[in-house]
Scaffold this active site. Structure first.
Site, PDB file in Angstrom:
ATOM      1  N   GLY A  45      45.356 108.504  10.481  1.00  0.00           N
ATOM      2  CA  GLY A  45      46.234 108.896  11.567  1.00  0.00           C
ATOM      3  C   GLY A  45      45.928 110.289  12.077  1.00  0.00           C
ATOM      4  O   GLY A  45      44.846 110.838  11.851  1.00  0.00           O
ATOM      5  N   GLY A  50      37.475 112.551  18.040  1.00  0.00           N
ATOM      6  CA  GLY A  50      36.454 112.054  17.131  1.00  0.00           C
ATOM      7  C   GLY A  50      36.767 110.643  16.658  1.00  0.00           C
ATOM      8  O   GLY A  50      35.894 109.777  16.624  1.00  0.00           O
ATOM      9  N   HIS A  51      38.035 110.397  16.293  1.00  0.00           N
ATOM     10  CA  HIS A  51      38.442 109.035  15.939  1.00  0.00           C
ATOM     11  C   HIS A  51      38.238 108.077  17.115  1.00  0.00           C
ATOM     12  O   HIS A  51      37.773 106.942  16.940  1.00  0.00           O
ATOM     13  CB  HIS A  51      39.930 109.008  15.563  1.00  0.00           C
ATOM     14  CG  HIS A  51      40.282 109.733  14.309  1.00  0.00           C
ATOM     15  ND1 HIS A  51      41.090 110.844  14.306  1.00  0.00           N
ATOM     16  CD2 HIS A  51      39.945 109.506  13.013  1.00  0.00           C
ATOM     17  CE1 HIS A  51      41.248 111.264  13.069  1.00  0.00           C
ATOM     18  NE2 HIS A  51      40.565 110.477  12.263  1.00  0.00           N
ATOM     19  N   ASP A 181      32.010 113.411   7.964  1.00  0.00           N
ATOM     20  CA  ASP A 181      32.208 113.075   6.553  1.00  0.00           C
ATOM     21  C   ASP A 181      30.980 112.323   6.033  1.00  0.00           C
ATOM     22  O   ASP A 181      31.074 111.194   5.556  1.00  0.00           O
ATOM     23  CB  ASP A 181      33.464 112.219   6.403  1.00  0.00           C
ATOM     24  CG  ASP A 181      34.696 112.928   6.936  1.00  0.00           C
ATOM     25  OD1 ASP A 181      35.075 113.951   6.350  1.00  0.00           O
ATOM     26  OD2 ASP A 181      35.266 112.465   7.940  1.00  0.00           O
ATOM     27  N   SER A 222      38.878 117.570  13.605  1.00  0.00           N
ATOM     28  CA  SER A 222      39.490 117.162  12.348  1.00  0.00           C
ATOM     29  C   SER A 222      41.001 117.173  12.514  1.00  0.00           C
ATOM     30  O   SER A 222      41.547 118.035  13.216  1.00  0.00           O
ATOM     31  CB  SER A 222      39.096 118.129  11.221  1.00  0.00           C
ATOM     32  OG  SER A 222      39.875 117.906  10.066  1.00  0.00           O
TER      33      SER A 222
END
Length: 354
Positions: A45, A50-51, A181, A222
Site C-alpha cells: 500500500g 513507482g508502484h 528492491d 518509496s
C-alpha cells in the site's frame, strides 16, 4: 462469482476488493476457465508512481491484473516501523482505478484488489519475534544475509514467506517487482526456481521494472519517503548521487582485469565519500538533520557475493567482475531528537541487465 467482500475496507470501491482467500480463488477459477492470463503486483500500500509503473506493465502484458495491498508483519523486526507504516487503502484504490492500458488501446484496467487481513494471511497466528514463531516459514539461504540482509537479518525470511503465500493464492502468470528492491527480486527468482512454482511458471516470469524516481532529483520513490521532513527531503538524494559517482568511476575505460582490485576500491571509496561529506555538512548547518551511511557495496549479480569482502579474504584472483556488479547502498536520515528515521535504499546495475 464474488465481486467484493462484505468487510471491504473501501465503501463503493470502483475496483472489486476481495479480502478472503476463498473469494479470490473463486474469482481466479473463473479467470482460468475463461482462458485469461493474470498479472500480479504485490504491494504494502501507500502507493506511489513507482508502484503504478509496475501495474502499468502488468496491464500491458496480461488480460487481467491483480494488485495486493498487505502490510506484512513478518518483514518487520520488533524494533521497526510496523505500527506507523503508512496505510492509505482508500487513496490507493483511487490511484489504481485511474490506470488503464493506454499503449495497446485494449482498455485493460485493474480487475481485483486483494486486501487481506493479518488473520487471513497468517491463520494460525503470528509473532514478529522469530525465536517464538511456530509453523511454516520460508528462507532462501545464501542470498538473504548480505546487502539489506546485513542490517535486517529477518527481512527476507518475511518477504519469502509472504510472497510464497501470495503466489499460491493469486496464481499469477507474470508478476512485477521494482529494481529499487533488487535483492528482493533476486531472492524471489531463486525461490520460484528452487521450489518449482507453477505460478509464476519461471524466474523470468518475475519481471523487474526499473526504479521509479523523482523527475527533479532522481530520489528513488518509496512509501517511506512520506516520513521525510522538508529539510531531510533535501538531503535524501545524496545516496543516488553517491552511486552515480561510483558508477562513473567503475565505467572508466582504462580498467582491466589486472587492476580490478583498484577499480573496486576506488569505486567504493568515492561513493562512500559523497555520503560521508554530506553527513558532515548536516552536522554543521544547524538544521538538525542526521544522515548516517549504512552501507555501500558491490555485489555479484547472481551470487550476491560482496566483491570487497571476497577481495579481502581470497584475493583479486577470486573476484569475478566479468558479469558486472550490483552497486547498492542504504542510508538513514532523520531530523530532530524525536524525528522519524527514514531508511533510504537504492542501486545501479553495472555492466548487466535483469
Amino acid at each position: 462469482m464474488p465481486t467484493s467482500s462484505p468487510d471491504s475496507p473501501v465503501a463503493d470501491s470502483p475496483i472489486p476488493i476481495l479480502t478472503t482467500v476463498r473469494d479470490y480463488r473463486a474469482w481466479r477459477a473463473q479467470a482460468t476457465s475463461d482462458g485469461k492470463s493474470v498479472g500480479f503486483v504485490a504491494t504494502m500500500g501507500a502507493l506511489h508512481d513507482g508502484h503504478l509503473k509496475l501495474v502499468q506493465a502488468s496491464l500491458q502484458e496480461n488480460d487481467y491484473t491483480v494488485v495486493s495491498i498487505f502490510v506484512n508483519p513478518a518483514q518487520f523486526a520488533p524494533t521497526e516501523d510496523l505500527a506507523s507504516y503508512p496505510r492509505t487503502v482508500q487513496a490507493d484504490i483511487a490511484k489504481l482505478a485511474s490506470l488503464s492500458d493506454n499503449v495497446s488501446q485494449s482498455d485493460r484496467r485493474v480487475n481485483v484488489a486483494f486486501v487481506p487481513s493479518v488473520k487471513e494471511m497468517y491463520p494460525n497466528g503470528f509473532t514478529q519475534v522469530v525465536a517464538d514463531q511456530i509453523g511454516a516459514f520460508v528462507e532462501v539461504k545464501g542470498l538473504s544475509h548480505q546487502m539489506e540482509g546485513g542490517s535486517r537479518p529477518t527481512f527476507f525470511r518475511g518477504v519469502a514467506t509472504v510472497v510464497t503465500k501470495l503466489f499460491h493464492i493469486i496464481q499469477p502468470d507474470k508478476t512485477y517487482f521494482g529494481q529499487k528492491d533488487i535483492q528482493q527480486s533476486i531472492v524471489l527468482r531463486r525461490l520460484v526456481s528452487d521450489l518449482v512454482f507453477s505460478h509464476p511458471p519461471s524466474p523470468e516470469s518475475l519481471r523487474v521494472i526499473p526504479t521509479g524516481r523523482d523527475p527533479n532529483d532522481n530520489l528513488a520513490l518509496s512509501s517511506r519517503n512520506a516520513y521525510l521532513t522538508p529539510d531531510s527531503r533535501q538531503v535524501a538524494p545524496v545516496l543516488y548521487r553517491a552511486l552515480k559517482t561510483g558508477q562513473d568511476i567503475w565505467e572508466q575505460s582504462h580498467w582491466t582485469d589486472a587492476n580490478k582490485e583498484e577499480r573496486i576500491r576506488v569505486t567504493l571509496d568515492r561513493a562512500r565519500a559523497v555520503v560521508l561529506e554530506r553527513a558532515e555538512k548536516c552536522c554543521q548547518d544547524g538544521r538538525g538533520v542526521d544522515l548516517k551511511l549504512d552501507y555501500i557495496s558491490l555485489n555479484h549479480p547472481k551470487t550476491l557475493e560482496n566483491l570487497e569482502q571476497v577481495l579481502a579474504e581470497k584475493g583479486a584472483e577470486a573476484v569475478d567482475v566479468s558479469q558486472g556488479a550490483i552497486f547498492s547502498g542504504a542510508a538513514l536520515v532523520s531530523q530532530g531528537k524525536d524525528g522519524k528515521v527514514t531508511r533510504l535504499i537504492d542501486n545501479l546495475l553495472l555492466g548487466f541487465t535483469l
